[in-house]
Motif scaffolding. Structure first.
Motif, PDB file in Angstrom:
ATOM      1  N   PRO A   8     -24.173  18.609  48.070  1.00 30.97           N
ATOM      2  CA  PRO A   8     -24.382  18.499  46.669  1.00 30.97           C
ATOM      3  C   PRO A   8     -23.380  18.399  45.546  1.00 30.97           C
ATOM      4  CG  PRO A   8     -24.849  20.641  47.786  1.00 30.97           C
ATOM      5  CD  PRO A   8     -24.389  19.796  48.514  1.00 30.97           C
ATOM      6  N   ASN A   9     -23.150  18.045  44.591  1.00 34.28           N
ATOM      7  CA  ASN A   9     -22.387  18.030  43.453  1.00 34.28           C
ATOM      8  C   ASN A   9     -21.557  19.300  43.233  1.00 34.28           C
ATOM      9  OD1 ASN A   9     -24.950  16.698  41.678  1.00 34.28           O
ATOM     10  ND2 ASN A   9     -23.180  15.581  41.690  1.00 34.28           N
ATOM     11  N   GLY A  10     -20.425  18.978  43.266  1.00 35.20           N
ATOM     12  CA  GLY A  10     -19.296  20.297  43.280  1.00 35.20           C
ATOM     13  C   GLY A  10     -19.148  20.607  44.586  1.00 35.20           C
ATOM     14  N   SER A  11     -19.690  20.007  45.848  1.00 31.83           N
ATOM     15  CA  SER A  11     -19.342  20.969  47.086  1.00 31.83           C
ATOM     16  C   SER A  11     -17.872  20.638  47.940  1.00 31.83           C
ATOM     17  CB  SER A  11     -20.408  20.471  48.084  1.00 31.83           C
ATOM     18  OG  SER A  11     -20.426  18.996  48.166  1.00 31.83           O
ATOM     19  N   GLY A  12     -17.089  19.713  46.931  1.00 33.24           N
ATOM     20  CA  GLY A  12     -15.545  19.578  47.487  1.00 33.24           C
ATOM     21  C   GLY A  12     -15.595  18.268  48.213  1.00 33.24           C
ATOM     22  N   LYS A  13     -16.528  17.395  48.063  1.00 34.89           N
ATOM     23  CA  LYS A  13     -16.200  16.025  48.515  1.00 34.89           C
ATOM     24  C   LYS A  13     -14.952  15.102  48.152  1.00 34.89           C
ATOM     25  CE  LYS A  13     -20.294  14.837  47.175  1.00 34.89           C
ATOM     26  NZ  LYS A  13     -20.694  15.795  46.475  1.00 34.89           N
ATOM     27  N   THR A  14     -15.064  15.233  46.790  1.00 37.26           N
ATOM     28  CA  THR A  14     -13.860  14.335  46.027  1.00 37.26           C
ATOM     29  C   THR A  14     -12.516  15.219  46.251  1.00 37.26           C
ATOM     30  OG1 THR A  14     -15.334  13.404  44.397  1.00 37.26           O
ATOM     31  CG2 THR A  14     -13.084  13.569  43.737  1.00 37.26           C
ATOM     32  N   THR A  15     -12.665  16.447  46.395  1.00 37.03           N
ATOM     33  CA  THR A  15     -11.291  17.224  46.470  1.00 37.03           C
ATOM     34  C   THR A  15     -10.700  16.814  48.045  1.00 37.03           C
ATOM     35  OG1 THR A  15     -12.325  19.176  45.056  1.00 37.03           O
ATOM     36  CG2 THR A  15     -10.298  19.455  46.384  1.00 37.03           C
ATOM     37  N   GLU A  24     -17.823   7.367  46.642  1.00 39.11           N
ATOM     38  CA  GLU A  24     -19.069   6.824  45.852  1.00 39.11           C
ATOM     39  C   GLU A  24     -19.025   5.341  45.655  1.00 39.11           C
ATOM     40  OE1 GLU A  24     -21.210   9.358  43.418  1.00 39.11           O
ATOM     41  OE2 GLU A  24     -20.588  11.282  44.258  1.00 39.11           O
ATOM     42  N   VAL A  69     -11.862  28.656  41.337  1.00 43.89           N
ATOM     43  CA  VAL A  69     -12.893  27.845  42.104  1.00 43.89           C
ATOM     44  C   VAL A  69     -12.360  27.536  43.506  1.00 43.89           C
ATOM     45  CG1 VAL A  69     -14.318  25.891  42.186  1.00 43.89           C
ATOM     46  CG2 VAL A  69     -13.576  26.931  39.971  1.00 43.89           C
ATOM     47  N   HIS A 108     -24.195   9.630  47.877  1.00 46.12           N
ATOM     48  CA  HIS A 108     -25.318  10.389  47.905  1.00 46.12           C
ATOM     49  C   HIS A 108     -26.592   9.504  48.230  1.00 46.12           C
ATOM     50  CE1 HIS A 108     -23.760  13.743  45.680  1.00 46.12           C
ATOM     51  NE2 HIS A 108     -23.166  12.871  44.818  1.00 46.12           N
ATOM     52  N   GLU A 136      -3.843  15.248  45.645  1.00 45.96           N
ATOM     53  CA  GLU A 136      -3.751  16.835  45.448  1.00 45.96           C
ATOM     54  C   GLU A 136      -3.020  17.419  46.639  1.00 45.96           C
ATOM     55  OE1 GLU A 136      -5.094  18.196  42.658  1.00 45.96           O
ATOM     56  OE2 GLU A 136      -6.855  17.195  42.119  1.00 45.96           O
ATOM     57  N   ALA A 157     -12.522  25.082  45.807  1.00 50.20           N
ATOM     58  CA  ALA A 157     -13.106  23.916  46.126  1.00 50.20           C
ATOM     59  C   ALA A 157     -13.304  23.480  47.572  1.00 50.20           C
ATOM     60  CB  ALA A 157     -12.286  22.931  45.383  1.00 50.20           C
ATOM     61  N   PHE A 215      -8.898  25.726  42.484  1.00 53.75           N
ATOM     62  CA  PHE A 215      -8.546  25.566  41.100  1.00 53.75           C
ATOM     63  C   PHE A 215      -8.965  26.603  40.107  1.00 53.75           C
ATOM     64  CE2 PHE A 215      -9.843  21.198  42.833  1.00 53.75           C
ATOM     65  CZ  PHE A 215      -8.875  20.375  42.852  1.00 53.75           C
ATOM     66  N   GLN A 262     -14.048   8.140  42.540  1.00 55.92           N
ATOM     67  CA  GLN A 262     -15.311   8.058  41.983  1.00 55.92           C
ATOM     68  C   GLN A 262     -15.586   7.534  40.777  1.00 55.92           C
ATOM     69  OE1 GLN A 262     -16.708  11.915  42.594  1.00 55.92           O
ATOM     70  NE2 GLN A 262     -18.602  11.710  41.293  1.00 55.92           N
TER      71      GLN A 262
HETATM   72  N1  LIG Z   1      -9.045  19.112  38.706  1.00 59.35           N
HETATM   73  C1  LIG Z   1      -9.855  20.117  39.000  1.00 59.35           C
HETATM   74  N2  LIG Z   1      -9.754  21.153  38.039  1.00 59.35           N
HETATM   75  C2  LIG Z   1     -10.622  21.927  38.206  1.00 59.35           C
HETATM   76  N3  LIG Z   1     -11.555  22.258  38.938  1.00 59.35           N
HETATM   77  C3  LIG Z   1     -11.636  21.113  39.808  1.00 59.35           C
HETATM   78  C4  LIG Z   1     -11.034  19.913  39.858  1.00 59.35           C
HETATM   79  N4  LIG Z   1     -11.450  19.303  40.666  1.00 59.35           N
HETATM   80  C5  LIG Z   1     -12.581  19.640  41.305  1.00 59.35           C
HETATM   81  N5  LIG Z   1     -12.542  20.817  40.732  1.00 59.35           N
HETATM   82  C6  LIG Z   1     -13.611  21.940  40.983  1.00 59.35           C
HETATM   83  O1  LIG Z   1     -13.757  21.893  42.537  1.00 59.35           O
HETATM   84  C7  LIG Z   1     -15.432  21.870  42.848  1.00 59.35           C
HETATM   85  C8  LIG Z   1     -15.337  20.535  43.819  1.00 59.35           C
HETATM   86  O2  LIG Z   1     -15.345  19.474  42.930  1.00 59.35           O
HETATM   87  P1  LIG Z   1     -15.238  18.081  43.759  1.00 59.35           P
HETATM   88  O3  LIG Z   1     -15.181  17.285  42.618  1.00 59.35           O
HETATM   89  O4  LIG Z   1     -14.832  17.735  44.815  1.00 59.35           O
HETATM   90  O5  LIG Z   1     -16.997  18.077  44.121  1.00 59.35           O
HETATM   91  P2  LIG Z   1     -17.840  16.626  44.755  1.00 59.35           P
HETATM   92  O6  LIG Z   1     -18.546  17.245  45.820  1.00 59.35           O
HETATM   93  O7  LIG Z   1     -17.111  15.596  44.655  1.00 59.35           O
HETATM   94  O8  LIG Z   1     -19.219  16.574  43.599  1.00 59.35           O
HETATM   95  P3  LIG Z   1     -19.780  15.289  43.003  1.00 59.35           P
HETATM   96  O9  LIG Z   1     -20.630  15.134  44.038  1.00 59.35           O
HETATM   97  O10 LIG Z   1     -20.264  15.652  41.756  1.00 59.35           O
HETATM   98  O11 LIG Z   1     -18.715  14.152  42.941  1.00 59.35           O
HETATM   99  C9  LIG Z   1     -16.040  21.904  41.752  1.00 59.35           C
HETATM  100  O12 LIG Z   1     -16.310  23.118  41.475  1.00 59.35           O
HETATM  101  C10 LIG Z   1     -15.086  21.182  40.607  1.00 59.35           C
HETATM  102  O13 LIG Z   1     -15.609  21.872  39.479  1.00 59.35           O
END
Ligand SMILES: Nc1ncnc2c1ncn2[C@@H]1O[C@H](COP(=O)(O)OP(=O)(O)OP(=O)(O)O)[C@@H](O)[C@H]1O
Ligand SMILES: [Mg+2]
Lengths: 244, 289
Positions: free
Chosen positions: A37-44, A170, A16, A202, A53, A18, A13, A86
């Motif tokens: 950790p937060n932001g590690s890409g799980k949701t992506t 989650e 970044v 988590h 996506e 992801a 993104f 989430q």
């Molecule tokens: N739609 C988007 N637009 C821009 N950046 C994104 C988008 N979705 C995710 N990101 C970025 O991609 C990275 C991974 O995000 P992701 O949501 O996958 O993390 P996560 O592991 O699910 O975190 P959390 O535990 O907080 O849910 C982060 O840096 C986030 O800011």
């Protein structure tokens, strides 16, 4: 047997990364936990797997068929994939019952123009809503439910699709202990039925109890993978978690 | 003959036409959330198609009506397929959708003028036996009676489809949130294309009835659309029953206004009502906020 094979998948993104060349196999008929950790890409990762996506690069093989890069979310059902979010996503202005029924409809919309939901659909919705104690609330609008009830409703909607692969992002977050037990029961039952569950969470205690395998992600990469008791005690995994 | 009853009859007919436009507009607006200017011209195109089949090709009047409705539905389908669906894929803003729909409106108007000239055309003599019934103390023609009953029938059917069928649930889901619907595996593009067909076909009915009632001209689409939109705003956007009720109310206000003032004031009266609502009750009479 591996039901999902990810090879070097990439997603960024604006700058970044992801998901950073992530390769990963996921076993069928079991519960795989994804932590990190937060932001590690799980949701992506969940978004990519469910087609919400698009993929920048790499390949995904589901059940031995190659999933095209441009797969759309509505094509999920072809591969038997369903998910929760989430951040809860319900049809707020629709009733609890309709939120569940609506995903039962899609297969043949044109044929459904003059068709009421079948008796079978209603019975299935009743059975599922009773599990989460929402059958009594079936005629309420989704927006009027409590946070926990909304979370349960979203899970119920996913269950009604008869998928093979369930992606839960989650599902326990913010739930009271009683509701956590309900969700655990649901997930365990899916496993008994031979379904594949991928679970982002988590809460490590829950993960230890539920998962057959744990995947640890960090910065869009695979950090570690294995049985919960092995993985969650590894030093590098602890470092990532405690270091943040 | 009693003037009052006559005005009420006329209001009901006008209201029925506005209600049809509002129904189709609401349906499409609900699913796509943009102001579709093309809607009114598609209604008029339906009227012209019927005119073409009936008056020029000599097809049976009822069959021509059916063909007119199908043409309107088809126009809705291709406007979505060729313009709106690609724009949706590109995630264009609502403004772009609106401008594009204005473009479609202009194209349809131009094509109609080219084929049929910009003269007024009327379908009314097609139902040659346009018998007059004396009802209470007013006169209602057979055409008007058929028109009124068909509108009730269509509204009933639409409400049934929306509230009771699986397609209806899918449409409500998309109107609630197209993004969620798409992300949980509903093929929203396909459903939206059904919505365009159904909404435009209903508009087509309105256009055909205008042709029978007062006659049509190529540029009438806009004012017809605006009446439907006013009704749907007064009734609360997205509220099917509200829109229908408001359409009849608008018909009444207009016709009583015309009786008191003069014909030229008709549109001004509608817009005055709209502005009053926008100022004092923007969520509509029965609005969901
Ligand atoms: N739609 C988007 N637009 C821009 N950046 C994104 C988008 N979705 C995710 N990101 C970025 O991609 C990275 C991974 O995000 P992701 O949501 O996958 O993390 P996560 O592991 O699910 O975190 P959390 O535990 O907080 O849910 C982060 O840096 C986030 O800011
Ligand atoms: Mg996340």
């Amino acid at each position: 047997m591996n039901i999902l094979k990810l090879k070097k998948i990439r997603k960024h993104f604006n700058g970044v990364l992801a998901l950073d060349n992530l390769s990963l196999d996921i076993k069928a008929e079991g519960i795989t936990g994804i932590v990190g950790p937060n932001g590690s890409g799980k949701t992506t990762l969940i978004n990519i797997l469910s087609g919400c996506e698009s993929l920048d690069g790499g390949t995904i093989i589901i059940d031995d068929s190659l999933r095209s890069k441009k797969m759309r979310a509505y094509e999920n059902s072809i591969f038997g994939i369903t998910r929760t979010f989430q951040e809860i996503r319900l049809f707020e202005q629709m009733t609890v019952l309709d939120n569940v029924l609506v995903v039962l409809t899609e297969k043949n919309v044109l044929g459904a123009i003059f068709e009421k939901h079948g008796e079978y659909h209603l019975m299935k919705a009743e059975e599922l809503l009773k599990v989460v104690n929402l059958w009594e609330k079936r005629n309420e609008l989704a927006i009027n439910l409590s946070y926990g009830q909304r979370k349960l409703l979203e899970i119920t909607r996913a269950l009604s699709t008869d998928a093979k692969i369930y992606l839960f992002d989650e599902p326990f977050a913010g739930l009271f202990p009683e509701m956590i037990k309900t969700v655990m029961k649901i997930i365990k039952k899916l496993k008994e039925e031979g379904k594949t569950v991928i679970l982002v969470e988590h809460n490590m205690l829950l993960m230890r109890e539920l998962c057959d395998e744990i995947v640890v992600m960090d910065n869009g990469k695979l950090l570690s993978k294995g049985k919960p008791e092995e993985v969650l005690n590894k030093k590098k995994v602890l470092d990532v978690y405690l270091g943040k | 003959m009693d003037m009052l009853t006559q005005i009420i009859f006329n209001s009901l007919i006008a209201g029925a036409i506005y209600a049809l436009v509002a129904l189709g507009f609401n349906l499409i607006y609900g699913a796509t959330k943009f102001f579709n200017f093309a809607h009114g011209s598609i209604a008029i195109a339906g009227g012209y198609a019927t005119f073409y089949f009936n008056k020029i090709l000599g097809v049976d009047v009822y069959l021509s009506v059916l063909l007119g409705i199908l043409c309107a539905g088809f126009l809705g389908y291709i406007s979505n397929k060729l313009v709106f669906s690609p724009l949706r894929k590109k995630k264009s803003s609502h403004m772009i959708f609106m401008v594009a729909s204005l473009g479609i409106l202009i194209v349809i108007q131009a094509v109609i003028s080219l084929i049929f000239t910009s003269e007024f055309q009327t379908l009314s003599s097609s139902l040659a036996s346009s018998k007059k019934y004396i009802f209470l103390t007013g006169i209602i023609t057979k055409t008007q009676l058929i028109l009124f009953l068909s509108v009730l029938l269509i509204m009933g059917l639409l409400v049934l489809v929306l509230k009771k069928t699986m397609l209806g649930k899918t449409i409500s889901a998309i109107s609630d949130s197209e993004e969620i619907a798409r992300n949980i595996g509903i093929n929203s593009n396909r459903v939206i294309s059904y919505v365009f067909v159904i909404g435009s076909a209903i508009a087509g009915v309105a256009g055909i009835f205008v042709g029978f009632d007062t006659g049509i001209s190529p540029t009438m689409g806009m004012s017809l659309l605006l009446k439907g939109v006013i009704a749907s705003i007064i009734g609360g956007v997205g509220n099917v029953y509200g829109g229908v009720l408001a359409a009849f109310m608008l018909g009444l206000i207009e016709n009583f206004g015309v009786w008191n003032f003069s014909g030229e004031w008709k549109d001004a009266i509608s817009f005055a009502v709209l502005i009053l609502f926008l100022l004092f009750r923007p969520q509509g009479m029965f609005g969901k906020k």
